[in-house]
Design a protein around this motif. Sequence first.
Motif, PDB file in Angstrom:
ATOM      1  N   GLY A 199       7.646   2.672   1.132  1.00  0.00           N
ATOM      2  CA  GLY A 199       7.852   4.169   1.411  1.00  0.00           C
ATOM      3  C   GLY A 199       9.052   4.654   0.933  1.00  0.00           C
ATOM      4  O   GLY A 199       9.784   5.681   1.372  1.00  0.00           O
ATOM      5  N   ILE A 200       9.728   4.009  -0.170  1.00  0.00           N
ATOM      6  CA  ILE A 200      11.252   4.438  -0.539  1.00  0.00           C
ATOM      7  C   ILE A 200      10.988   5.088  -1.990  1.00  0.00           C
ATOM      8  O   ILE A 200      10.392   4.799  -2.928  1.00  0.00           O
ATOM      9  N   GLY A 201      11.700   6.498  -1.795  1.00  0.00           N
ATOM     10  CA  GLY A 201      11.393   7.170  -3.016  1.00  0.00           C
ATOM     11  C   GLY A 201      12.650   7.063  -3.878  1.00  0.00           C
ATOM     12  O   GLY A 201      12.780   7.401  -5.160  1.00  0.00           O
ATOM     13  N   ARG A 202      13.879   6.894  -3.093  1.00  0.00           N
ATOM     14  CA  ARG A 202      15.189   6.689  -4.090  1.00  0.00           C
ATOM     15  C   ARG A 202      15.978   5.549  -3.432  1.00  0.00           C
ATOM     16  O   ARG A 202      15.699   5.289  -2.278  1.00  0.00           O
ATOM     17  N   ASP A 238      20.483  -2.694   8.398  1.00  0.00           N
ATOM     18  CA  ASP A 238      19.823  -1.306   9.201  1.00  0.00           C
ATOM     19  C   ASP A 238      18.471  -0.855   8.684  1.00  0.00           C
ATOM     20  O   ASP A 238      18.429  -0.204   7.765  1.00  0.00           O
ATOM     21  N   PRO A 239      17.422  -1.139   9.583  1.00  0.00           N
ATOM     22  CA  PRO A 239      16.117  -0.796   9.085  1.00  0.00           C
ATOM     23  C   PRO A 239      15.780   0.937   8.771  1.00  0.00           C
ATOM     24  O   PRO A 239      15.005   1.027   7.848  1.00  0.00           O
ATOM     25  N   GLY A 240      16.816   1.754   9.323  1.00  0.00           N
ATOM     26  CA  GLY A 240      16.731   2.896   9.127  1.00  0.00           C
ATOM     27  C   GLY A 240      17.724   3.477   8.156  1.00  0.00           C
ATOM     28  O   GLY A 240      17.923   4.505   7.940  1.00  0.00           O
ATOM     29  N   GLY A 241      18.583   2.726   7.579  1.00  0.00           N
ATOM     30  CA  GLY A 241      19.663   2.956   6.822  1.00  0.00           C
ATOM     31  C   GLY A 241      19.243   3.345   5.056  1.00  0.00           C
ATOM     32  O   GLY A 241      18.122   3.237   4.906  1.00  0.00           O
ATOM     33  N   ARG A 242      20.258   3.532   4.407  1.00  0.00           N
ATOM     34  CA  ARG A 242      20.113   3.985   2.969  1.00  0.00           C
ATOM     35  C   ARG A 242      19.596   2.632   2.205  1.00  0.00           C
ATOM     36  O   ARG A 242      20.271   1.482   2.399  1.00  0.00           O
ATOM     37  N   LEU A 286      13.662   2.901 -14.468  1.00  0.00           N
ATOM     38  CA  LEU A 286      13.209   3.627 -13.265  1.00  0.00           C
ATOM     39  C   LEU A 286      14.400   4.748 -12.805  1.00  0.00           C
ATOM     40  O   LEU A 286      14.945   4.530 -11.594  1.00  0.00           O
ATOM     41  N   PRO A 287      14.711   5.352 -13.802  1.00  0.00           N
ATOM     42  CA  PRO A 287      16.078   6.367 -13.459  1.00  0.00           C
ATOM     43  C   PRO A 287      15.847   7.178 -12.337  1.00  0.00           C
ATOM     44  O   PRO A 287      16.576   7.807 -11.820  1.00  0.00           O
ATOM     45  N   ASP A 288      14.548   7.600 -11.986  1.00  0.00           N
ATOM     46  CA  ASP A 288      14.144   8.418 -11.007  1.00  0.00           C
ATOM     47  C   ASP A 288      14.398   7.894  -9.738  1.00  0.00           C
ATOM     48  O   ASP A 288      14.389   8.336  -8.523  1.00  0.00           O
ATOM     49  N   LEU A 289      14.538   6.597  -9.589  1.00  0.00           N
ATOM     50  CA  LEU A 289      14.686   5.829  -8.267  1.00  0.00           C
ATOM     51  C   LEU A 289      15.836   5.380  -7.905  1.00  0.00           C
ATOM     52  O   LEU A 289      16.506   5.199  -6.776  1.00  0.00           O
ATOM     53  N   ILE A 290      16.873   5.175  -9.062  1.00  0.00           N
ATOM     54  CA  ILE A 290      18.096   4.565  -8.671  1.00  0.00           C
ATOM     55  C   ILE A 290      19.430   4.927  -9.060  1.00  0.00           C
ATOM     56  O   ILE A 290      19.584   5.921 -10.189  1.00  0.00           O
ATOM     57  N   ALA A 291      20.669   4.444  -8.401  1.00  0.00           N
ATOM     58  CA  ALA A 291      22.016   4.222  -8.717  1.00  0.00           C
ATOM     59  C   ALA A 291      22.152   2.775  -8.964  1.00  0.00           C
ATOM     60  O   ALA A 291      21.444   2.026  -8.408  1.00  0.00           O
ATOM     61  N   ARG A 345       8.988  -0.831  -8.391  1.00  0.00           N
ATOM     62  CA  ARG A 345       8.348   0.214  -8.188  1.00  0.00           C
ATOM     63  C   ARG A 345       7.228  -0.243  -7.191  1.00  0.00           C
ATOM     64  O   ARG A 345       6.911   0.621  -6.231  1.00  0.00           O
ATOM     65  N   ALA A 346       6.592  -1.299  -7.373  1.00  0.00           N
ATOM     66  CA  ALA A 346       5.557  -1.575  -6.156  1.00  0.00           C
ATOM     67  C   ALA A 346       6.156  -1.801  -4.879  1.00  0.00           C
ATOM     68  O   ALA A 346       5.596  -1.552  -4.016  1.00  0.00           O
ATOM     69  N   ILE A 347       7.407  -2.389  -4.870  1.00  0.00           N
ATOM     70  CA  ILE A 347       8.235  -2.860  -3.759  1.00  0.00           C
ATOM     71  C   ILE A 347       8.410  -1.421  -3.009  1.00  0.00           C
ATOM     72  O   ILE A 347       8.321  -1.239  -1.664  1.00  0.00           O
TER      73      ILE A 347
END
Length: 142
Positions: A87-90, A20-24, A110-115, A80-82
């Motif tokens: 335009g992904i923050g998390r 889904d292009p608009g998905g999580r 990258l703990p600010d970005l992910i689970a 991080r570059a990807i």
Amino acid sequence: MQRNVHTPDGRVLAVEEAGDPGGRPVLVHFGTPNSRHFYGPNAADAAARGLRLISYDRPGYGGSTPHPGRFVADCAADVRAICAELGIGRLGMWGISGGGPHLLACAALLPDLIAAASLASPAPASAKGLDWFDWHGAGKRR
């Protein structure tokens, strides 16, 4: 959808998106050798669940520029570059097999970005107390 992402050090990463292009967003680190390509059923399942799958060819594979002297931990800068380009923050992230160490490097750096979730990941061969034969029920070597 496929695209190229340019890293700050001038390399190119071949990136693929599915679902889904608009998905999580969920970034996937596939096993080694690496490929960014998703299987059709996985992409369809992700779309049905509202997930945007993202993967990339690690440096030197497929359409990505080699990165001589690369360490596994260097993948965090590539992720991080990807994320910046898309335009992904998390995002969520998982790694399977040889992608597991790459996922764990990202989780640490990258703990600010992910689970994160690691599946069937190898352990370092030099890990103290590791018994490579224990996993299949054979117990300790004789």
